[in-house]
Scaffold this active site. Structure first.
Site, PDB file in Angstrom:
ATOM      1  CE1 TYR A   1      35.122   6.223  37.180  1.00 51.10           C
ATOM      2  CE2 TYR A   1      33.361   6.983  35.908  1.00 51.10           C
ATOM      3  CZ  TYR A   1      34.406   7.266  36.718  1.00 51.10           C
ATOM      4  OH  TYR A   1      34.572   8.643  36.906  1.00 51.10           O
TER       5      TYR A   1
ATOM      6  CE  LYS B   1      34.108   7.493  40.570  1.00 54.26           C
ATOM      7  NZ  LYS B   1      34.811   8.392  41.687  1.00 54.26           N
TER       8      LYS B   1
ATOM      9  CB  THR C   1      43.095  15.083  34.067  1.00 47.93           C
ATOM     10  OG1 THR C   1      42.573  14.085  33.039  1.00 47.93           O
ATOM     11  CG2 THR C   1      42.271  15.560  35.050  1.00 47.93           C
TER      12      THR C   1
HETATM   13  N1  NAD Z   1      38.462  13.563  34.752  1.00 44.99           N
HETATM   14  C1  NAD Z   1      37.319  13.499  34.557  1.00 44.99           C
HETATM   15  O1  NAD Z   1      36.719  13.956  33.697  1.00 44.99           O
HETATM   16  C2  NAD Z   1      36.264  13.027  35.631  1.00 44.99           C
HETATM   17  C3  NAD Z   1      34.906  12.960  35.407  1.00 44.99           C
HETATM   18  C4  NAD Z   1      34.058  12.580  36.428  1.00 44.99           C
HETATM   19  C5  NAD Z   1      34.616  12.146  37.647  1.00 44.99           C
HETATM   20  N2  NAD Z   1      35.955  11.884  38.016  1.00 44.99           N
HETATM   21  C6  NAD Z   1      36.230  11.772  39.017  1.00 44.99           C
HETATM   22  O2  NAD Z   1      37.169  12.297  39.786  1.00 44.99           O
HETATM   23  C7  NAD Z   1      38.204  11.612  40.433  1.00 44.99           C
HETATM   24  C8  NAD Z   1      39.585  11.855  39.955  1.00 44.99           C
HETATM   25  O3  NAD Z   1      39.673  11.925  38.430  1.00 44.99           O
HETATM   26  P1  NAD Z   1      40.721  11.722  37.504  1.00 44.99           P
HETATM   27  O4  NAD Z   1      40.607  11.938  36.199  1.00 44.99           O
HETATM   28  O5  NAD Z   1      41.986  12.635  38.037  1.00 44.99           O
HETATM   29  O6  NAD Z   1      41.135  10.181  37.767  1.00 44.99           O
HETATM   30  P2  NAD Z   1      42.709   9.518  37.142  1.00 44.99           P
HETATM   31  O7  NAD Z   1      42.096   7.838  36.920  1.00 44.99           O
HETATM   32  O8  NAD Z   1      43.589  10.314  36.093  1.00 44.99           O
HETATM   33  O9  NAD Z   1      43.489   9.343  38.365  1.00 44.99           O
HETATM   34  C9  NAD Z   1      43.091   8.607  39.641  1.00 44.99           C
HETATM   35  C10 NAD Z   1      44.411   8.499  40.574  1.00 44.99           C
HETATM   36  O10 NAD Z   1      44.188   7.204  41.186  1.00 44.99           O
HETATM   37  C11 NAD Z   1      45.190   6.457  41.259  1.00 44.99           C
HETATM   38  N3  NAD Z   1      44.801   5.051  41.425  1.00 44.99           N
HETATM   39  C12 NAD Z   1      44.199   4.088  40.683  1.00 44.99           C
HETATM   40  N4  NAD Z   1      44.012   3.110  40.964  1.00 44.99           N
HETATM   41  C13 NAD Z   1      44.600   3.041  42.365  1.00 44.99           C
HETATM   42  C14 NAD Z   1      44.827   2.199  43.226  1.00 44.99           C
HETATM   43  N5  NAD Z   1      44.510   0.787  43.116  1.00 44.99           N
HETATM   44  N6  NAD Z   1      45.476   2.503  44.458  1.00 44.99           N
HETATM   45  C15 NAD Z   1      45.856   3.732  44.487  1.00 44.99           C
HETATM   46  N7  NAD Z   1      45.821   4.563  43.680  1.00 44.99           N
HETATM   47  C16 NAD Z   1      45.194   4.343  42.433  1.00 44.99           C
HETATM   48  C17 NAD Z   1      45.871   6.584  39.935  1.00 44.99           C
HETATM   49  O11 NAD Z   1      47.121   6.390  39.998  1.00 44.99           O
HETATM   50  C18 NAD Z   1      45.628   8.271  39.484  1.00 44.99           C
HETATM   51  O12 NAD Z   1      46.854   8.775  40.172  1.00 44.99           O
HETATM   52  C19 NAD Z   1      37.716  10.162  40.181  1.00 44.99           C
HETATM   53  O13 NAD Z   1      37.016   9.807  41.470  1.00 44.99           O
HETATM   54  C20 NAD Z   1      37.106  10.270  38.866  1.00 44.99           C
HETATM   55  O14 NAD Z   1      36.091   9.210  38.894  1.00 44.99           O
HETATM   56  C21 NAD Z   1      36.845  12.505  36.729  1.00 44.99           C
END
Ligand code: NAD
Length: 256
Positions: free
Chosen positions: A163, A167, A198
């Site tokens: 991951y 990133k 979330t």
């Molecule tokens: N939540 C955090 O604290 C946080 C922190 C830093 C970065 N981010 C980034 O923000 C973005 C969103 O984060 P999040 O926490 O909502 O992520 P999450 O993992 O909760 O959700 C990601 C979404 O992508 C979908 N997904 C995963 N694999 C898939 C695939 N193969 N095909 C289609 N869809 C797929 C999942 O079903 C989900 O709906 C991501 O890029 C994450 O890396 C999040």
């Protein structure tokens, strides 16, 4: 919290969001629908996607998003969906590469297959989505692309090398494409969230200790929420950011 900013340039704009069924992605879908953009999103969680659509249908003045099942590991399917969106909804003007998977793993036991899977879920699809929307953005005379980064690799977070490597790669992709795309008036930026509360993060990772860590590390003591990330995404997608490209926009509550 409902965001208060209104961006006239987003009305009727076709916005493509990956991973839009849950988490930050779901908030992005709703936020762009509230701006009356024409939103298409992809995911693999069909029930969650349908629930989200049903919720947004009840929001007065919001547009209704269109959902496509698409496993982003399948690049042919991703290309087909992007073509379909362009033909049936209109040329895509905003691409948000949001989907990711932060499943933890010990580097000692990572196999080649698992490594490839991590890269495919977190990095590869973003490049091919950009390649696929390029022709559609040319028809519009420009566009905005937002790659989702993460603070995790700045902080040397362990147990998720697939991951964190992806990133870091996304930030490199932003920088590496900004000049190529800029001549077509296509902007590309990274949006880097801090630790966003979330439902999944709260369920899987945020216990008392981590809550304390967040409180200690953030200059701003409030919890970072999905709408804080959407607020930046709306700005970066809108014409108000028309001279912003190649940059990394961090929304992390001042994590030090
Ligand atoms: N939540 C955090 O604290 C946080 C922190 C830093 C970065 N981010 C980034 O923000 C973005 C969103 O984060 P999040 O926490 O909502 O992520 P999450 O993992 O909760 O959700 C990601 C979404 O992508 C979908 N997904 C995963 N694999 C898939 C695939 N193969 N095909 C289609 N869809 C797929 C999942 O079903 C989900 O709906 C991501 O890029 C994450 O890396 C999040």
């Amino acid at each position: 919290m409902t965001l208060s900013n209104h961006y006239p340039s987003l009305k009727n704009k076709v916005v493509f969001i990956s991973g839009g069924a849950t988490g930050i992605g779901a908030n992005l879908v709703e936020a762009f629908c509230r701006q009356q953009a024409r939103v298409a999103f992809v995911d693999i969680q069909d029930d969650e996607a349908q629930k989200l659509i049903a919720t947004i249908e009840h929001i007065a003045g919001a547009s209704t998003p269109v959902y496509f099942h698409c496993d982003l590991v399948d690049i042919d399917r991703l290309r087909a969906v992007i073509d379909d969106v362009g033909a049936s909804i209109g040329p895509i003007g905003v691409l948000i590469n949001n989907a990711a998977s932060d499943t933890r793993h010990d580097f000692r036991s990572v196999t080649e297959d698992y490594w490839n899977e991590r890269i495919n879920i977190n990095l590869r699809h973003a490049f091919f989505a950009i390649q696929a929307v390029h022709a559609q953005m040319l028809l519009l005379g420009g566009g905005s692309i937002i790659n989702f980064g993460s603070m995790s690799w700045y902080e040397c977070q362990g147990n998720m090398t697939g991951y964190t490597t992806s990133k870091a790669g996304l930030e490199g992709m932003t920088r590496g494409l900004a000049r190529d795309l800029g001549t077509d008036r296509i902007r590309i930026n990274t949006l880097t969230p801090g630790w966003v509360m979330t439902e999944r993060q709260l369920r899987d990772w945020v216990d008392e200790n981590t809550a304390e860590e967040i409180h200690r590390s953030q200059c701003l003591k409030d919890r970072l929420m999905p709408e804080d990330i959407s607020a930046m995404a709306l700005f970066l997608a809108s014409d108000d950011s028309k001279m912003c490209s190649a940059q990394n926009f961090i929304v992390d509550g001042g994590w030090i």
